[in-house]
Design an enzyme around this catalytic site. Structure first.
Site, PDB file in Angstrom:
ATOM      1  N   ARG A   6      -3.080  -8.975 -20.698  1.00 41.08           N
ATOM      2  CA  ARG A   6      -4.370  -8.258 -21.877  1.00 41.08           C
ATOM      3  C   ARG A   6      -3.792  -7.450 -23.150  1.00 41.08           C
ATOM      4  O   ARG A   6      -4.828  -6.996 -23.788  1.00 41.08           O
ATOM      5  CB  ARG A   6      -5.341  -8.056 -20.965  1.00 41.08           C
ATOM      6  CG  ARG A   6      -5.114  -6.429 -20.547  1.00 41.08           C
ATOM      7  CD  ARG A   6      -7.129  -6.029 -19.949  1.00 41.08           C
ATOM      8  NE  ARG A   6      -7.553  -6.110 -20.140  1.00 41.08           N
ATOM      9  CZ  ARG A   6      -8.139  -5.216 -20.792  1.00 41.08           C
ATOM     10  NH1 ARG A   6      -7.548  -4.000 -21.135  1.00 41.08           N
ATOM     11  NH2 ARG A   6      -9.957  -5.094 -21.738  1.00 41.08           N
ATOM     12  N   PRO A   9       0.957  -1.244   0.113  1.00 42.12           N
ATOM     13  CA  PRO A   9      -0.302  -0.312  -0.033  1.00 42.12           C
ATOM     14  C   PRO A   9       0.786   1.471   0.151  1.00 42.12           C
ATOM     15  O   PRO A   9       0.503   2.242  -0.451  1.00 42.12           O
ATOM     16  CB  PRO A   9      -0.675  -0.016   1.587  1.00 42.12           C
ATOM     17  CG  PRO A   9      -0.564  -1.868   1.920  1.00 42.12           C
ATOM     18  CD  PRO A   9       0.543  -1.946   1.235  1.00 42.12           C
ATOM     19  N   ASP A  27     -10.060   0.745 -25.117  1.00 45.83           N
ATOM     20  CA  ASP A  27     -10.551   0.405 -23.933  1.00 45.83           C
ATOM     21  C   ASP A  27     -10.931   1.925 -22.885  1.00 45.83           C
ATOM     22  O   ASP A  27      -9.614   3.124 -23.469  1.00 45.83           O
ATOM     23  CB  ASP A  27      -9.598   0.129 -22.996  1.00 45.83           C
ATOM     24  CG  ASP A  27      -9.561  -1.933 -22.623  1.00 45.83           C
ATOM     25  OD1 ASP A  27     -10.848  -1.656 -22.294  1.00 45.83           O
ATOM     26  OD2 ASP A  27      -9.183  -2.265 -22.311  1.00 45.83           O
ATOM     27  N   GLU A  62       3.302  -7.571   8.682  1.00 48.29           N
ATOM     28  CA  GLU A  62       3.070  -6.094   8.690  1.00 48.29           C
ATOM     29  C   GLU A  62       4.277  -5.493   7.552  1.00 48.29           C
ATOM     30  O   GLU A  62       4.172  -4.363   6.748  1.00 48.29           O
ATOM     31  CB  GLU A  62       3.489  -5.970  10.022  1.00 48.29           C
ATOM     32  CG  GLU A  62       3.306  -5.861  11.217  1.00 48.29           C
ATOM     33  CD  GLU A  62       1.269  -5.518  11.185  1.00 48.29           C
ATOM     34  OE1 GLU A  62       1.462  -4.566  10.953  1.00 48.29           O
ATOM     35  OE2 GLU A  62       0.442  -6.843  11.016  1.00 48.29           O
TER      36      GLU A  62
END
Ligand code: ADE
Length: 255
Positions: free
Chosen positions: A156, A91, A171, A118
């Protein structure tokens, strides 16, 4: 050939990647390879210890540097494909964008480290990781799902991975606009009609309508995307029309 090497304590989580959809087919077509490396296989103590208490105290465990390093080195030794990049999913990383996904397609080998607990020892990141990537501002219980997101999004874009090459080009994001809405049969669903222009067979009107919808949706949902764009005269007119119709409509509703 783009080779993904995923370093994970839970290789079974990645099985759907091999077996399903676009990612599975890309492997069958020899466009990609996906391999897993388990840090537990790079331990020599009786308990196959991959984590330890955090120096300085506090809750949670930290993934040890040595088993991760040895897994990375084995993954690197397993191929001559280049360039090879080591990515740590966390993150704290730089947020993944379609631009970054496109950049990653240029790699020959992508080593994706899926952390648990962690996190991993900071020195492993300093010494062996080229990039730290986050898939969004939320916390997963491990990096495996994030690694799968990268494998899917990158795969993709590889030529031959999609049955319809135009899909990737058209897209959302690729064209710097959100996608226009799509409809298929039946013509009327629970009282909602398919926009008549789409049934008209007039390809030019359909193209314009779709472009206008893409512009309008971007303006409504992600206006900041429009700041980075230079709209050509046709797009400026289509967007102006959309905004005008939208504002007229919302005035009517609140009246
Ligand atoms: N690991 C845990 N949360 C994550 C996130 N949001 N992105 C990438 N890896 C993660």
């Amino acid at each position: 050939m783009l080779r993904f090497d995923i370093i994970t304590l839970f290789p079974e989580m990645l099985v759907p990647l091999y077996e399903t959809g676009v990612t599975g087919r890309a492997i069958d077509r020899h466009l990609t390879m996906v391999n897993c490396w388990n840090p537990r296989d790079y331990t020599d103590d009786r308990h196959h210890t991959v984590d330890d208490k955090s120096y300085g105290g506090g809750p949670g465990m930290v993934m040890k540097a040595e088993p991760l390093r040895d897994a990375i080195l084995d993954a690197q030794d397993a191929t001559t494909l280049s360039p090879s990049k080591v990515v740590y999913l966390s993150p704290q990383g730089t947020k993944l964008t379609q631009h970054k996904v496109r950049e990653l397609t240029l790699c020959g080998q992508l080593i994706l480290i899926a952390g648990r607990y962690e996190g991993v020892d900071e020195r492993l990141i300093n010494e062996y990781v080229d990039e730290e990537i986050s898939i969004g501002d939320y916390v997963l219980s491990g990096g495996e799902l994030a690694a799968m997101v990268i494998v899917d999004a990158v795969t993709r874009l590889l030529p031959g991975a999609l049955n319809c090459e135009l899909s990737a080009v058209q897209d959302s994001f690729t064209e710097s606009l959100l996608d226009y809405p799509h409809y298929t049969r039946p013509e009327v669903f629970e009282g909602q009609r398919t926009p008549s222009v789409l049934m008209s067979g007039n390809h030019e009107s359909i193209r314009k309508w779709r472009l206008q919808q893409a512009l309008g949706r971007t303006w409504l949902r992600k206006p900041e995307m429009l700041n980075n764009l230079r709209l050509d005269p046709e797009r400026q007119i289509l967007l102006r029309e959309f905004i005008h119709a939208y504002e007229k409509n919302s005035t009517n509703v609140s009246d």
